[in-house]
Design a protein around this motif. Sequence first.
Motif, PDB file in Angstrom:
ATOM      1  N   TYR A   1      -9.440   3.913  13.203  1.00  0.00           N
ATOM      2  CA  TYR A   1      -8.258   5.168  13.371  1.00  0.00           C
ATOM      3  C   TYR A   1      -6.688   4.576  13.466  1.00  0.00           C
ATOM      4  CZ  TYR A   1     -12.078   8.330  13.862  1.00  0.00           C
ATOM      5  OH  TYR A   1     -13.151   9.052  13.853  1.00  0.00           O
ATOM      6  N   ASN A   2      -6.154   4.890  12.683  1.00  0.00           N
ATOM      7  CA  ASN A   2      -4.757   4.649  12.976  1.00  0.00           C
ATOM      8  C   ASN A   2      -3.982   5.283  14.206  1.00  0.00           C
ATOM      9  OD1 ASN A   2      -4.557   3.124  10.714  1.00  0.00           O
ATOM     10  ND2 ASN A   2      -3.616   4.636   9.372  1.00  0.00           N
ATOM     11  N   VAL A   3      -2.997   4.436  15.014  1.00  0.00           N
ATOM     12  CA  VAL A   3      -2.538   5.468  16.097  1.00  0.00           C
ATOM     13  C   VAL A   3      -0.909   4.893  16.188  1.00  0.00           C
ATOM     14  CG1 VAL A   3      -2.171   5.277  18.743  1.00  0.00           C
ATOM     15  CG2 VAL A   3      -4.571   4.605  17.623  1.00  0.00           C
ATOM     16  N   GLY A   4      -0.539   5.951  15.733  1.00  0.00           N
ATOM     17  CA  GLY A   4       1.238   5.916  15.870  1.00  0.00           C
ATOM     18  C   GLY A   4       1.862   7.139  16.124  1.00  0.00           C
ATOM     19  N   THR A   5       3.263   7.417  15.687  1.00  0.00           N
ATOM     20  CA  THR A   5       3.928   8.273  15.981  1.00  0.00           C
ATOM     21  C   THR A   5       3.890   9.245  14.560  1.00  0.00           C
ATOM     22  OG1 THR A   5       5.930   7.548  15.122  1.00  0.00           O
ATOM     23  CG2 THR A   5       5.166   7.426  17.522  1.00  0.00           C
ATOM     24  N   GLY A   6       3.834   8.625  13.289  1.00  0.00           N
ATOM     25  CA  GLY A   6       3.840   9.244  12.362  1.00  0.00           C
ATOM     26  C   GLY A   6       5.437   9.420  11.391  1.00  0.00           C
ATOM     27  N   VAL A   7       6.410   8.944  12.450  1.00  0.00           N
ATOM     28  CA  VAL A   7       7.649   8.971  12.032  1.00  0.00           C
ATOM     29  C   VAL A   7       8.084   7.360  12.196  1.00  0.00           C
ATOM     30  CG1 VAL A   7      10.003   9.935  12.846  1.00  0.00           C
ATOM     31  CG2 VAL A   7       7.934  11.132  13.488  1.00  0.00           C
ATOM     32  N   ASP A   8       8.986   7.275  11.145  1.00  0.00           N
ATOM     33  CA  ASP A   8       9.747   5.834  11.025  1.00  0.00           C
ATOM     34  C   ASP A   8      11.063   5.900  10.767  1.00  0.00           C
ATOM     35  OD1 ASP A   8       9.792   6.710   8.331  1.00  0.00           O
ATOM     36  OD2 ASP A   8       8.883   4.922   7.637  1.00  0.00           O
ATOM     37  N   LEU A   9      11.762   4.839  10.813  1.00  0.00           N
ATOM     38  CA  LEU A   9      13.224   4.789  10.955  1.00  0.00           C
ATOM     39  C   LEU A   9      13.681   3.474  10.309  1.00  0.00           C
ATOM     40  CD1 LEU A   9      15.247   4.753  14.392  1.00  0.00           C
ATOM     41  CD2 LEU A   9      12.599   3.668  13.804  1.00  0.00           C
ATOM     42  N   ARG A  10      14.870   3.390   9.589  1.00  0.00           N
ATOM     43  CA  ARG A  10      15.412   1.912   9.405  1.00  0.00           C
ATOM     44  C   ARG A  10      15.642   1.139  10.452  1.00  0.00           C
ATOM     45  NH1 ARG A  10      15.333   1.997   4.246  1.00  0.00           N
ATOM     46  NH2 ARG A  10      15.994   3.756   3.155  1.00  0.00           N
ATOM     47  N   ILE A  11      15.382  -0.396  10.444  1.00  0.00           N
ATOM     48  CA  ILE A  11      15.886  -1.396  11.351  1.00  0.00           C
ATOM     49  C   ILE A  11      17.150  -0.970  11.831  1.00  0.00           C
ATOM     50  CG2 ILE A  11      16.002  -3.686  11.814  1.00  0.00           C
ATOM     51  CD1 ILE A  11      12.951  -2.943  11.806  1.00  0.00           C
ATOM     52  N   LYS A  12      18.023  -0.727  10.761  1.00  0.00           N
ATOM     53  CA  LYS A  12      19.521  -0.589  11.277  1.00  0.00           C
ATOM     54  C   LYS A  12      19.534   0.568  12.100  1.00  0.00           C
ATOM     55  CE  LYS A  12      22.694  -2.442   7.772  1.00  0.00           C
ATOM     56  NZ  LYS A  12      22.844  -2.681   6.266  1.00  0.00           N
ATOM     57  N   GLU A  13      18.969   1.560  12.118  1.00  0.00           N
ATOM     58  CA  GLU A  13      19.047   2.890  12.739  1.00  0.00           C
ATOM     59  C   GLU A  13      18.322   2.488  14.336  1.00  0.00           C
ATOM     60  OE1 GLU A  13      18.087   6.607  10.280  1.00  0.00           O
ATOM     61  OE2 GLU A  13      16.959   5.089   9.642  1.00  0.00           O
TER      62      GLU A  13
ATOM     63  N   LEU B   1       4.460   2.873   7.736  1.00  0.00           N
ATOM     64  CA  LEU B   1       4.486   3.910   8.481  1.00  0.00           C
ATOM     65  C   LEU B   1       2.963   4.599   8.327  1.00  0.00           C
ATOM     66  CD1 LEU B   1       5.560   6.468   9.884  1.00  0.00           C
ATOM     67  CD2 LEU B   1       5.880   7.576   7.594  1.00  0.00           C
ATOM     68  N   MET B   2       2.277   4.764   9.537  1.00  0.00           N
ATOM     69  CA  MET B   2       0.907   4.819   9.794  1.00  0.00           C
ATOM     70  C   MET B   2       0.748   6.323   9.348  1.00  0.00           C
ATOM     71  SD  MET B   2      -0.926   2.568  10.647  1.00  0.00           S
ATOM     72  CE  MET B   2      -1.508   1.404  12.145  1.00  0.00           C
TER      73      MET B   2
ATOM     74  N   ALA C   1       0.879  -1.239   0.119  1.00  0.00           N
ATOM     75  CA  ALA C   1       0.102   0.098  -0.072  1.00  0.00           C
ATOM     76  C   ALA C   1       0.857   1.282  -0.048  1.00  0.00           C
ATOM     77  CB  ALA C   1      -0.957   0.025   1.276  1.00  0.00           C
ATOM     78  N   PRO C   2       0.314   2.368  -0.714  1.00  0.00           N
ATOM     79  CA  PRO C   2       1.098   3.583  -0.665  1.00  0.00           C
ATOM     80  C   PRO C   2       1.471   3.921   1.046  1.00  0.00           C
ATOM     81  CG  PRO C   2      -0.875   4.084  -2.089  1.00  0.00           C
ATOM     82  CD  PRO C   2      -0.905   2.498  -1.172  1.00  0.00           C
ATOM     83  N   GLN C   3       2.634   4.592   1.036  1.00  0.00           N
ATOM     84  CA  GLN C   3       2.770   4.993   2.374  1.00  0.00           C
ATOM     85  C   GLN C   3       2.775   6.574   2.467  1.00  0.00           C
ATOM     86  OE1 GLN C   3       3.962   3.039   5.018  1.00  0.00           O
ATOM     87  NE2 GLN C   3       3.815   1.231   3.493  1.00  0.00           N
ATOM     88  N   PRO C   4       2.472   7.067   3.602  1.00  0.00           N
ATOM     89  CA  PRO C   4       2.067   6.492   4.753  1.00  0.00           C
ATOM     90  C   PRO C   4       0.737   5.675   4.641  1.00  0.00           C
ATOM     91  CG  PRO C   4       1.846   8.652   5.181  1.00  0.00           C
ATOM     92  CD  PRO C   4       2.338   8.769   3.940  1.00  0.00           C
ATOM     93  N   LEU C   5       0.280   4.723   5.586  1.00  0.00           N
ATOM     94  CA  LEU C   5      -0.943   4.031   5.393  1.00  0.00           C
ATOM     95  C   LEU C   5      -1.999   4.884   6.004  1.00  0.00           C
ATOM     96  CD1 LEU C   5       0.723   0.759   6.803  1.00  0.00           C
ATOM     97  CD2 LEU C   5       0.071   0.980   4.369  1.00  0.00           C
ATOM     98  N   LYS C   6      -3.202   4.995   4.976  1.00  0.00           N
ATOM     99  CA  LYS C   6      -4.355   5.522   5.469  1.00  0.00           C
ATOM    100  C   LYS C   6      -5.428   4.644   5.791  1.00  0.00           C
ATOM    101  CE  LYS C   6      -3.876   9.680   2.318  1.00  0.00           C
ATOM    102  NZ  LYS C   6      -3.562  10.875   3.298  1.00  0.00           N
ATOM    103  N   GLU C   7      -6.387   4.808   6.590  1.00  0.00           N
ATOM    104  CA  GLU C   7      -7.156   3.855   6.757  1.00  0.00           C
ATOM    105  C   GLU C   7      -8.040   3.405   5.491  1.00  0.00           C
ATOM    106  OE1 GLU C   7      -6.562   6.576   8.388  1.00  0.00           O
ATOM    107  OE2 GLU C   7      -6.751   6.585  10.548  1.00  0.00           O
ATOM    108  N   GLU C   8      -8.294   4.234   4.794  1.00  0.00           N
ATOM    109  CA  GLU C   8      -8.992   3.976   3.593  1.00  0.00           C
ATOM    110  C   GLU C   8      -8.219   2.782   2.799  1.00  0.00           C
ATOM    111  OE1 GLU C   8      -8.467   8.128   2.825  1.00  0.00           O
ATOM    112  OE2 GLU C   8      -7.874   7.763   0.672  1.00  0.00           O
TER     113      GLU C   8
END
Length: 317
Positions: free
Chosen positions: A236-248, A277-278, A117-124
């Motif tokens: 509703y999505n619940v998150g921070t809205g910020v992502d990072l690489r698993i390496k980071e 990413l939500m 799905a396109p990022q960030p993930l929308k409920e729709e």
Amino acid sequence: MLNKETKIFIAGHRGMVGGAIKRNLEEKGYSNLLVRTSSELDLRNQAAVTAFFEEEKPEVVIDAAARVGGILANNNFPYQFLMENMQIQNNLIDASLKTDVQKFIFLGSSCIYPKFAPQPLKEEYLLTDTLEPTNEWYAIAKITGVKACEAIRKQFDKDYVSLMPTNLYGTYDNFDLQTSHVLPAMMRKFHEAKENGHVPVTLWGSGTPMREFLFVDDLAEAVVFALNNVLPDYLYNVGTGVDLRIKELAEVIQKAVGHEGEIIWDSSKPDGTPRKLMDISKMHALGWSHKVALKEGIEKTYAWFLENQQNYKEVKL
Ligand SMILES: NC(=O)c1ccc[n+]([C@@H]2O[C@H](COP(=O)([O-])OP(=O)(O)OC[C@H]3O[C@@H](n4cnc5c(N)ncnc54)[C@H](OP(=O)(O)O)[C@@H]3O)[C@@H](O)[C@H]2O)c1
């Protein structure tokens, strides 16, 4: 509306999520919380759940009970991940409807959304494409829960709402390497490698996928927010809205733990979805946002792990 005496059933109160919700409600002075362990009430058992609801008559239900686990557990137990999760949520949702529970909060996860799905993930984006195969069993169960709550909203005009948290972590997390999620698994591996003289740590995959992480106390705040407000939509999505690489992520955890050895990436192991990413604009628009930054949350989690590592499997709220 909710008041401090409202009878609230927290299903799964000994889990990481249910426990954080219970602590949050207790701290805010909610005094009529109803809880049962799985041995007191097996939520897979429809007759037992129906009898419990008829006797206790909760006014509000929070479904934080589920069979959860990482890639390994999902791969090894597809039937249980599909069937037990459907049984648990179907019994809770149906008993709630039949005993006139006005407010129901269903917790799922970001894995309900299509793999590409396109990022960030929308409920729709729900049900617009195929799922990530490694956890489709769990995801399909959760999607049926979202849809059951949506159907109840449509047909019976009740406030049944689904919250989809991103990856969670925090106190009372699962640090068992057979069944844990990526963040606590890494924390334990780094800790043990440090204890063994800073030996190298081997981590699964390439380290390139992007992930988002929310401290579980922030999710608890979102649940209490949803209890105190009528949310106008079903999902509703619940998150921070910020992502990072698993390496980071590995580097942040390595630093918090104090491991000084090498990190080896085992690319023969699966990576899972490339990015997850939500889009959290719907919750933000209503007035909820997270408070705990990743570094702070990881430090709090590691402090808890250090205090409880000897008996983390037995630690129960
Ligand atoms: N952890 C995450 O990263 C994450 C991310 C997104 C969403 N979520 C969602 O949050 C919810 C809870 O996750 P969690 O991480 O808190 O899981 P957890 O720590 O494994 O806790 C699950 C809880 O479910 C209860 N449970 C399981 N099977 C049961 C049964 N047959 N009858 C009664 N109770 C049963 C367990 O009760 P007992 O302890 O009494 O056995 C346990 O307290 C799930 O819906 C999950 O999808 C979690």
